[in-house]
Design a protein around this motif. Structure first.
Motif, PDB file in Angstrom:
ATOM      1  N   LEU A 307       0.808  -1.214   0.000  1.00  0.00           N
ATOM      2  CA  LEU A 307       0.000   0.000   0.000  1.00  0.00           C
ATOM      3  C   LEU A 307       0.846   1.272   0.000  1.00  0.00           C
ATOM      4  N   THR A 308       0.590   2.132  -0.970  1.00  0.00           N
ATOM      5  CA  THR A 308       1.136   3.488  -0.934  1.00  0.00           C
ATOM      6  C   THR A 308       0.373   4.254   0.150  1.00  0.00           C
ATOM      7  N   THR A 309       1.088   5.051   0.933  1.00  0.00           N
ATOM      8  CA  THR A 309       0.431   5.685   2.080  1.00  0.00           C
ATOM      9  C   THR A 309       1.139   6.970   2.486  1.00  0.00           C
ATOM     10  N   ILE A 310       0.476   7.720   3.325  1.00  0.00           N
ATOM     11  CA  ILE A 310       1.082   8.856   4.021  1.00  0.00           C
ATOM     12  C   ILE A 310       1.408   8.358   5.432  1.00  0.00           C
ATOM     13  N   ALA A 311       2.689   8.230   5.723  1.00  0.00           N
ATOM     14  CA  ALA A 311       3.116   7.631   6.996  1.00  0.00           C
ATOM     15  C   ALA A 311       3.339   8.709   8.043  1.00  0.00           C
ATOM     16  N   GLN A 312       2.801   8.468   9.219  1.00  0.00           N
ATOM     17  CA  GLN A 312       3.079   9.326  10.361  1.00  0.00           C
ATOM     18  C   GLN A 312       3.869   8.517  11.389  1.00  0.00           C
ATOM     19  N   PRO A 313       4.751   9.151  12.160  1.00  0.00           N
ATOM     20  CA  PRO A 313       5.619   8.418  13.089  1.00  0.00           C
ATOM     21  C   PRO A 313       4.858   7.999  14.345  1.00  0.00           C
ATOM     22  N   MET A 314       4.032   6.992  14.218  1.00  0.00           N
ATOM     23  CA  MET A 314       3.091   6.630  15.281  1.00  0.00           C
ATOM     24  C   MET A 314       3.780   6.210  16.574  1.00  0.00           C
ATOM     25  N   ALA A 315       4.776   5.336  16.470  1.00  0.00           N
ATOM     26  CA  ALA A 315       5.455   4.873  17.686  1.00  0.00           C
ATOM     27  C   ALA A 315       6.172   6.024  18.378  1.00  0.00           C
ATOM     28  N   GLU A 316       6.820   6.895  17.597  1.00  0.00           N
ATOM     29  CA  GLU A 316       7.512   8.037  18.187  1.00  0.00           C
ATOM     30  C   GLU A 316       6.521   8.972  18.868  1.00  0.00           C
ATOM     31  N   MET A 317       5.349   9.147  18.288  1.00  0.00           N
ATOM     32  CA  MET A 317       4.320   9.973  18.916  1.00  0.00           C
ATOM     33  C   MET A 317       3.915   9.391  20.272  1.00  0.00           C
ATOM     34  N   GLY A 318       3.800   8.050  20.330  1.00  0.00           N
ATOM     35  CA  GLY A 318       3.475   7.409  21.603  1.00  0.00           C
ATOM     36  C   GLY A 318       4.554   7.619  22.644  1.00  0.00           C
ATOM     37  N   ARG A 319       5.817   7.482  22.216  1.00  0.00           N
ATOM     38  CA  ARG A 319       6.926   7.689  23.162  1.00  0.00           C
ATOM     39  C   ARG A 319       6.960   9.132  23.679  1.00  0.00           C
ATOM     40  N   ARG A 320       6.755  10.077  22.793  1.00  0.00           N
ATOM     41  CA  ARG A 320       6.779  11.478  23.201  1.00  0.00           C
ATOM     42  C   ARG A 320       5.631  11.795  24.152  1.00  0.00           C
ATOM     43  N   ALA A 321       4.498  11.148  23.939  1.00  0.00           N
ATOM     44  CA  ALA A 321       3.363  11.379  24.830  1.00  0.00           C
ATOM     45  C   ALA A 321       3.695  10.941  26.252  1.00  0.00           C
ATOM     46  N   VAL A 322       4.354   9.795  26.393  1.00  0.00           N
ATOM     47  CA  VAL A 322       4.755   9.316  27.723  1.00  0.00           C
ATOM     48  C   VAL A 322       5.732  10.298  28.361  1.00  0.00           C
ATOM     49  N   GLU A 323       6.709  10.758  27.593  1.00  0.00           N
ATOM     50  CA  GLU A 323       7.679  11.711  28.128  1.00  0.00           C
ATOM     51  C   GLU A 323       6.995  12.998  28.576  1.00  0.00           C
ATOM     52  N   THR A 324       5.970  13.414  27.834  1.00  0.00           N
ATOM     53  CA  THR A 324       5.234  14.626  28.189  1.00  0.00           C
ATOM     54  C   THR A 324       4.544  14.479  29.540  1.00  0.00           C
ATOM     55  N   ILE A 325       3.954  13.308  29.787  1.00  0.00           N
ATOM     56  CA  ILE A 325       3.246  13.085  31.055  1.00  0.00           C
ATOM     57  C   ILE A 325       4.230  12.928  32.215  1.00  0.00           C
ATOM     58  N   LEU A 326       5.220  12.063  32.044  1.00  0.00           N
ATOM     59  CA  LEU A 326       6.132  11.776  33.154  1.00  0.00           C
ATOM     60  C   LEU A 326       7.032  12.965  33.481  1.00  0.00           C
ATOM     61  N   GLY A 327       7.318  13.795  32.478  1.00  0.00           N
ATOM     62  CA  GLY A 327       8.173  14.949  32.717  1.00  0.00           C
ATOM     63  C   GLY A 327       7.415  16.250  32.794  1.00  0.00           C
ATOM     64  N   PHE A 328       6.126  16.184  33.098  1.00  0.00           N
ATOM     65  CA  PHE A 328       5.289  17.385  33.069  1.00  0.00           C
ATOM     66  C   PHE A 328       5.777  18.420  34.082  1.00  0.00           C
ATOM     67  N   ASP A 329       6.007  19.638  33.584  1.00  0.00           N
ATOM     68  CA  ASP A 329       6.488  20.723  34.448  1.00  0.00           C
ATOM     69  C   ASP A 329       5.526  21.908  34.472  1.00  0.00           C
ATOM     70  N   GLY A 330       4.301  21.681  34.026  1.00  0.00           N
ATOM     71  CA  GLY A 330       3.314  22.749  34.008  1.00  0.00           C
ATOM     72  C   GLY A 330       3.220  23.469  32.677  1.00  0.00           C
ATOM     73  N   THR A 331       4.156  23.191  31.760  1.00  0.00           N
ATOM     74  CA  THR A 331       4.154  23.854  30.454  1.00  0.00           C
ATOM     75  C   THR A 331       3.302  23.062  29.464  1.00  0.00           C
ATOM     76  N   ILE A 332       2.426  23.759  28.739  1.00  0.00           N
ATOM     77  CA  ILE A 332       1.600  23.118  27.713  1.00  0.00           C
ATOM     78  C   ILE A 332       2.384  23.112  26.409  1.00  0.00           C
ATOM     79  N   ARG A 333       2.691  21.928  25.912  1.00  0.00           N
ATOM     80  CA  ARG A 333       3.466  21.807  24.677  1.00  0.00           C
ATOM     81  C   ARG A 333       2.622  21.173  23.575  1.00  0.00           C
ATOM     82  N   ARG A 334       2.783  21.695  22.380  1.00  0.00           N
ATOM     83  CA  ARG A 334       2.074  21.167  21.211  1.00  0.00           C
ATOM     84  C   ARG A 334       3.112  20.844  20.139  1.00  0.00           C
ATOM     85  N   GLU A 335       3.202  19.554  19.793  1.00  0.00           N
ATOM     86  CA  GLU A 335       4.197  19.108  18.826  1.00  0.00           C
ATOM     87  C   GLU A 335       3.519  18.582  17.566  1.00  0.00           C
TER      88      GLU A 335
END
Length: 355
Positions: A307-335
């Motif tokens: 299949l030809t597709t538009i690929a998004q970095p799904m696993a990396e997005m999941g990893r970054r989400a965990v880092e955002t929660i565990l390292g939360f310092d009160g700053t709202i980040r949008r990536e």
């Protein structure tokens, strides 16, 4: 009547030690002499004491070392949906690396979802904002815990979010097909809202309640318009991202006087169901019709044709989400992550002849 539960104080009394010593025997055994530990554990066994309640320790610490992963979909979504599985692999890898646990939060109805969100014992939430994402955000915000939305599309800058530029990705998909020479298109869309499936006008699609759908429609038609293709001549079929509605959509578009030579599928899951339908009816891909998906799930690499597709970095997005929660310092980040056009065997120039 049930017997009163045995408390640590009862064990300490039976063993002839202080409450603090008994607590250390269970929680910090290295600082308690072996013979004292043995006496405490023997007393605990005689009293059928299972050990300190971990909830008290967690409440005192203010952390439970667990992340809630929430969706308004049934629990099976995390295991059955190829997009969710890849994202969850990234979440799991990041949690394994830090020793954090995962609590899956989902529900078949709104009342159950609200209860599950409110009662989850977690340090924060990763929210799969697919359908009814606004409700999920509202419920997680009420917990006053850190949360991050995946697959977002929200304009609200107060929401921490991780996602991709759906408009740019969809535009890239349509441009790939127009660049190959296609002029007869059909769109197999994700849900507009929770109102059902079926043929839809461009106006209905453009005003979809769900922002991801709305953004991808906008990207597709930006590229089609640039290629001089009239939006009114492009059939759109709203699917429920499943086999039944995808097949119904294909029955519809291929019954039209001028069936498409190119299909824009708004998810790889829809595209893979479409490949099954086309193969079963002897419609050659890409000889008679080309199809492109969106996501980049592993199954697309091994489909027939790939299949030809538009690929998004799904696993990396999941990893970054965990880092955002565990390292939360009160700053709202949008990536916003970049997407990539992955060209495989399901797209080619249209068949020779008038298009």
């Amino acid at each position: 009547m049930s017997k009163p539960s045995v408390k640590l104080a009862d064990v300490a009394k039976a063993a002839g030690v202080s409450h603090g010593t008994a607590s250390n025997a269970f929680n910090r055994p290295g600082i308690v002499r072996e013979e004292v530990r043995r006496r405490i554990f023997e007393a605990a066994q005689k009293l059928n004491y299972a050990g300190p309640d971990p909830r008290g320790r967690l409440l005192r610490a203010g952390k439970v070392n667990a992340i809630g992963v929430a969706t308004a979909e049934p629990l099976s979504y995390f295991f059955a949906d190829p997009f969710a599985r890849v994202v969850m692999s990234g979440i799991s890898q990041a949690c394994d690396a830090t020793g954090a646990g995962i609590s899956l939060v989902s529900a078949a109805n709104q009342e159950q979802l609200a209860w599950n969100i409110q009662s989850a014992v977690v340090d924060g939430f990763i929210v799969f904002c697919l359908e009814d994402g606004s409700r999920l955000v509202e419920l997680t915000r009420e917990r006053k815990l850190p949360f991050v939305a995946l697959d977002f599309g929200f304009d609200d800058e107060t929401i921490a979010a991780i996602g991709v530029d759906d408009v740019a990705g969809a535009r890239l998909a349509a441009s790939h097909l127009t660049g190959l020479g296609h002029r007869r298109f059909a769109v197999l869309s994700l849900s507009f809202a929770d109102t059902g499936t079926g043929p839809a006008s461009f106006g209905e699609a453009r005003n979809a309640l769900y922002c991801g759908t709305r953004a991808r429609i906008r990207g597709y038609f930006q590229a089609l318009s640039q290629a001089g293709i009239d939006e009114s001549g492009v059939p759109i079929y709203e699917t429920d991202n499943d086999e039944a509605s995808t097949w119904a959509g294909l029955e519809h578009v291929f019954s039209l006087p001028e069936p498409p030579t190119a299909i824009l599928a708004m998810s790889d899951k829809v595209a893979l169901h479409a490949l099954d339908w086309l193969r079963a009816r002897g419609i050659a891909v890409p000889g008679e019709v080309s199809i492109i998906g969106f996501d980049g799930v592993p199954e697309g690499e091994f489909s027939e044709p790939p299949l030809t597709t538009i690929a998004q970095p799904m696993a990396e997005m999941g990893r970054r989400a965990v880092e955002t929660i565990l390292g939360f310092d009160g700053t709202i980040r949008r990536e916003t992550f970049d997407v990539e056009l992955v060209v495989r065997g399901s797209t080619a120039p249209p068949p020779a002849g008038p298009n």
